[in-house]
Write a protein that holds these residues in place. Structure first.
Motif, PDB file in Angstrom:
ATOM      1  N   ILE A  87       0.753  -1.134  -0.102  1.00  0.00           N
ATOM      2  CA  ILE A  87      -0.098  -0.018   0.024  1.00  0.00           C
ATOM      3  C   ILE A  87       0.942   1.239  -0.055  1.00  0.00           C
ATOM      4  CG2 ILE A  87      -1.720   1.084   1.172  1.00  0.00           C
ATOM      5  CD1 ILE A  87      -2.412  -1.380   2.803  1.00  0.00           C
ATOM      6  N   ILE A  88       0.842   1.905  -1.120  1.00  0.00           N
ATOM      7  CA  ILE A  88       1.513   3.430  -1.051  1.00  0.00           C
ATOM      8  C   ILE A  88       0.577   4.280  -0.915  1.00  0.00           C
ATOM      9  CG2 ILE A  88       2.857   4.754  -2.700  1.00  0.00           C
ATOM     10  CD1 ILE A  88       3.838   2.262  -4.103  1.00  0.00           C
ATOM     11  N   MET A  89       0.750   4.989   0.259  1.00  0.00           N
ATOM     12  CA  MET A  89      -0.259   5.980   0.725  1.00  0.00           C
ATOM     13  C   MET A  89      -0.104   7.560   0.360  1.00  0.00           C
ATOM     14  SD  MET A  89      -1.146   4.408   4.411  1.00  0.00           S
ATOM     15  CE  MET A  89      -1.763   2.755   4.719  1.00  0.00           C
ATOM     16  N   ALA A  90      -0.974   8.048   0.418  1.00  0.00           N
ATOM     17  CA  ALA A  90      -0.992   9.531   0.215  1.00  0.00           C
ATOM     18  C   ALA A  90      -0.803  10.207   1.730  1.00  0.00           C
ATOM     19  CB  ALA A  90      -2.008  10.391  -0.480  1.00  0.00           C
ATOM     20  N   GLY A  91      -0.323  11.364   1.857  1.00  0.00           N
ATOM     21  CA  GLY A  91      -0.157  12.045   3.054  1.00  0.00           C
ATOM     22  C   GLY A  91      -0.815  13.633   3.173  1.00  0.00           C
ATOM     23  N   HIS A  99      -7.974   3.517   5.399  1.00  0.00           N
ATOM     24  CA  HIS A  99      -9.213   2.638   4.958  1.00  0.00           C
ATOM     25  C   HIS A  99      -8.825   1.577   3.884  1.00  0.00           C
ATOM     26  CE1 HIS A  99     -12.708   1.381   2.090  1.00  0.00           C
ATOM     27  NE2 HIS A  99     -13.498   1.663   3.381  1.00  0.00           N
ATOM     28  N   ASP A 100      -7.690   1.877   3.182  1.00  0.00           N
ATOM     29  CA  ASP A 100      -7.028   0.658   2.488  1.00  0.00           C
ATOM     30  C   ASP A 100      -6.255  -0.268   3.396  1.00  0.00           C
ATOM     31  OD1 ASP A 100      -7.496   1.933  -0.078  1.00  0.00           O
ATOM     32  OD2 ASP A 100      -5.599   2.873   0.010  1.00  0.00           O
ATOM     33  N   LEU A 101      -5.809   0.138   4.347  1.00  0.00           N
ATOM     34  CA  LEU A 101      -5.037  -0.960   5.250  1.00  0.00           C
ATOM     35  C   LEU A 101      -6.446  -1.738   6.005  1.00  0.00           C
ATOM     36  CD1 LEU A 101      -2.848  -1.890   6.787  1.00  0.00           C
ATOM     37  CD2 LEU A 101      -2.649  -0.295   8.425  1.00  0.00           C
ATOM     38  N   THR A 107      -9.762  -8.727   5.385  1.00  0.00           N
ATOM     39  CA  THR A 107      -9.947  -9.750   4.448  1.00  0.00           C
ATOM     40  C   THR A 107      -8.898 -10.612   4.574  1.00  0.00           C
ATOM     41  OG1 THR A 107      -8.704  -8.595   2.829  1.00  0.00           O
ATOM     42  CG2 THR A 107     -11.109  -8.536   2.556  1.00  0.00           C
ATOM     43  N   GLY A 108      -7.941 -10.710   5.619  1.00  0.00           N
ATOM     44  CA  GLY A 108      -7.153 -11.577   5.952  1.00  0.00           C
ATOM     45  C   GLY A 108      -5.724 -11.447   5.369  1.00  0.00           C
ATOM     46  N   HIS A 109      -5.491 -10.460   4.665  1.00  0.00           N
ATOM     47  CA  HIS A 109      -4.435 -10.475   3.945  1.00  0.00           C
ATOM     48  C   HIS A 109      -3.073  -9.762   4.971  1.00  0.00           C
ATOM     49  CE1 HIS A 109      -5.564 -11.978   0.154  1.00  0.00           C
ATOM     50  NE2 HIS A 109      -6.621 -11.121   0.190  1.00  0.00           N
ATOM     51  N   LYS A 110      -1.768  -9.596   4.303  1.00  0.00           N
ATOM     52  CA  LYS A 110      -0.958  -8.756   5.207  1.00  0.00           C
ATOM     53  C   LYS A 110      -0.620  -7.488   4.508  1.00  0.00           C
ATOM     54  CE  LYS A 110       1.002 -12.765   7.697  1.00  0.00           C
ATOM     55  NZ  LYS A 110       2.287 -13.385   7.859  1.00  0.00           N
ATOM     56  N   ALA A 111      -0.135  -6.544   5.114  1.00  0.00           N
ATOM     57  CA  ALA A 111       0.117  -5.209   4.401  1.00  0.00           C
ATOM     58  C   ALA A 111       1.400  -4.799   4.565  1.00  0.00           C
ATOM     59  CB  ALA A 111      -0.586  -4.066   4.908  1.00  0.00           C
ATOM     60  N   LEU A 112       2.241  -4.311   3.490  1.00  0.00           N
ATOM     61  CA  LEU A 112       3.381  -3.792   3.237  1.00  0.00           C
ATOM     62  C   LEU A 112       3.190  -2.347   3.043  1.00  0.00           C
ATOM     63  CD1 LEU A 112       6.543  -4.085   3.073  1.00  0.00           C
ATOM     64  CD2 LEU A 112       6.503  -4.585   0.682  1.00  0.00           C
ATOM     65  N   VAL A 113       3.605  -1.451   4.155  1.00  0.00           N
ATOM     66  CA  VAL A 113       3.084   0.070   3.607  1.00  0.00           C
ATOM     67  C   VAL A 113       4.303   0.747   3.612  1.00  0.00           C
ATOM     68  CG1 VAL A 113       1.770   1.886   5.170  1.00  0.00           C
ATOM     69  CG2 VAL A 113       1.158  -0.335   5.266  1.00  0.00           C
ATOM     70  N   SER A 144       7.613   0.047   5.361  1.00  0.00           N
ATOM     71  CA  SER A 144       8.677  -0.007   4.490  1.00  0.00           C
ATOM     72  C   SER A 144       9.284   1.362   4.276  1.00  0.00           C
ATOM     73  CB  SER A 144       8.511  -0.613   3.305  1.00  0.00           C
ATOM     74  OG  SER A 144       9.237  -0.680   2.173  1.00  0.00           O
ATOM     75  N   GLU A 145      10.515   1.425   4.323  1.00  0.00           N
ATOM     76  CA  GLU A 145      11.079   2.703   3.945  1.00  0.00           C
ATOM     77  C   GLU A 145      11.953   2.734   2.729  1.00  0.00           C
ATOM     78  OE1 GLU A 145      13.377   4.258   7.408  1.00  0.00           O
ATOM     79  OE2 GLU A 145      11.542   4.458   8.645  1.00  0.00           O
ATOM     80  N   GLY A 146      12.180   1.393   2.357  1.00  0.00           N
ATOM     81  CA  GLY A 146      13.240   1.363   0.996  1.00  0.00           C
ATOM     82  C   GLY A 146      12.462   0.874  -0.036  1.00  0.00           C
ATOM     83  N   VAL A 147      13.123   0.134  -0.899  1.00  0.00           N
ATOM     84  CA  VAL A 147      12.423  -0.576  -2.070  1.00  0.00           C
ATOM     85  C   VAL A 147      11.471  -1.560  -1.787  1.00  0.00           C
ATOM     86  CG1 VAL A 147      12.692  -1.802  -4.192  1.00  0.00           C
ATOM     87  CG2 VAL A 147      14.565  -0.065  -3.372  1.00  0.00           C
ATOM     88  N   MET A 148      10.346  -1.711  -2.144  1.00  0.00           N
ATOM     89  CA  MET A 148       9.140  -2.599  -1.687  1.00  0.00           C
ATOM     90  C   MET A 148       9.507  -3.728  -2.365  1.00  0.00           C
ATOM     91  SD  MET A 148       5.844   0.157  -1.683  1.00  0.00           S
ATOM     92  CE  MET A 148       5.086  -0.924  -0.097  1.00  0.00           C
TER      93      MET A 148
END
Length: 344
Positions: A87-91, A99-101, A107-113, A144-148
């Motif tokens: 998930i690449i978020m706006a700020g 809401h995306d998270l 739905t049972g998934h994991k998030a890389l934000v 994540s702060e680096g390359v996803m």
């Protein structure tokens, strides 16, 4: 991550927490979450206490057991091995990516934000609370702060420019990629002062920075803006915010030097313009002579519009004063995020 029922209950508890949360409560002044909210305000000049309070309160109102069950009951959510969703978020406004998270986790998934640089404090603090309420959520959200890397699908929110990069880098994965959208309002000239005052909330909340903020008005030919300006007087205090005031002054000066005609009430500029994305401190307007033709225009421009504020004008319209209070089923750009995730 636990069952769907446990996930629902965790978000119910998070909603309970947000409804009870008081920013100025001296007993929680050193609480980790309170400190994160304070840091969010100090690091981003647009995140005023009032706007932070509004964002947290709005999510508290939505995260009730009744709302969550009503929302999620529309879907068949199987228990299966989780995928990793980037998930690449706006700020631009506080917690704009929450809401995306929520959709990913429920739905049972994991998030890389990937957090936006302007909103790095609130979401990690909120997730920490969620993990406290439901330990099965621990490790399900990674910031994540680096390359996803190592993800199965992507939800990315950005501008028209960044969307091209998103398409290039993530086009080979299942994705939702969002571009610029703005919100508009249709006025007939028959609105009460109460309705026009509510429109002020749609215009000024979050300083007009959100995609759900009204930045464009459609008004009938010969419309008298005096009633609108009178109704907006209670929002005059916005000019005391230095970042808003600097933008207002700058854009007003640009219009003056360019000799563009405009209307001005001392804290908002109204400029006739066919565009939707007005700058901070300004709102564009466009006149119409036929409701039928206007409906045709709005239909042709629907890819540019996030919300349309109106009363009895068009299906899917948003009531005056409610653009910044979306329900759980109000999906950005009209794309059902849960449905997307269930197919991932």
């Amino acid at each position: 991550m636990g069952s769907l029922e446990r996930r629902i209950q965790a978000f119910v508890k998070l909603g309970d927490f947000l409804r009870d949360f008081r920013m100025d409560d001296p007993e929680s002044a050193e609480d980790e979450f309170t400190l994160a909210v304070e840091r969010a305000g100090s690091r981003n000049g647009w995140f005023t206490r009032e706007n932070l309070r509004h964002a947290l309160s709005a999510w508290g109102k939505e995260l009730t057991e009744e709302n969550l069950r009503s929302w999620i009951s529309a879907y068949e959510i199987p228990e299966k091995d989780p995928k990793v969703v980037a998930i690449i978020m706006a700020g631009n406004i506080p917690l704009v990516g929450f809401h995306d998270l929520l959709c990913v986790l429920i739905t049972g998934h994991k998030a890389l934000v990937k957090l936006a640089s302007g909103d790095t404090e609130l979401l990690p603090a909120l997730i920490k609370k969620l993990e406290d309420f439901e330990p099965h959520f621990r490790g399900c959200t990674v910031f994540s702060e680096g390359v996803m890397k190592g993800f199965d699908a992507v939800i990315a929110t950005g501008s028209d420019n960044t969307s091209r990069y998103f398409e290039y880098y993530f086009g080979n994965k299942p994705h939702i990629i969002r571009k610029n959208r703005n919100s508009a309002a249709v006025l007939t000239g028959d609105e009460s002062q109460e309705k026009l005052r509510a429109l002020g909330e749609d215009i000024f909340r979050y300083f007009g920075l959100g995609c759900r903020s009204v930045s464009k008005l459609f008004v009938p030919e010969g419309y008298d803006f005096q009633d609108l300006f009178t109704a907006l007087i209670p929002f005059e205090g916005i000019k005391d915010h230095h970042k808003y005031h600097n933008n207002y002054d700058y854009n007003k000066a640009v219009y003056l030097m360019s000799e563009f005609p405009f209307l001005d009430n001392g804290f908002l500029v109204l400029k006739e313009d066919s565009g939707y994305a007005s700058p901070i401190g300004a709102v564009y307007y466009e006149t119409y002579d036929s409701p039928g033709k206007l409906k045709e225009k709005l239909e042709s421009d629907r890819e540019k519009i996030q919300c349309l504020v109106a009363e009895g004008f068009i299906p899917g319209e948003v009531p005056f004063g409610q653009t910044q209070n979306p329900s759980l089923s109000d999906y950005a750009d009209g794309v059902d995020t849960v449905e997307f995730l269930l197919k991932t």
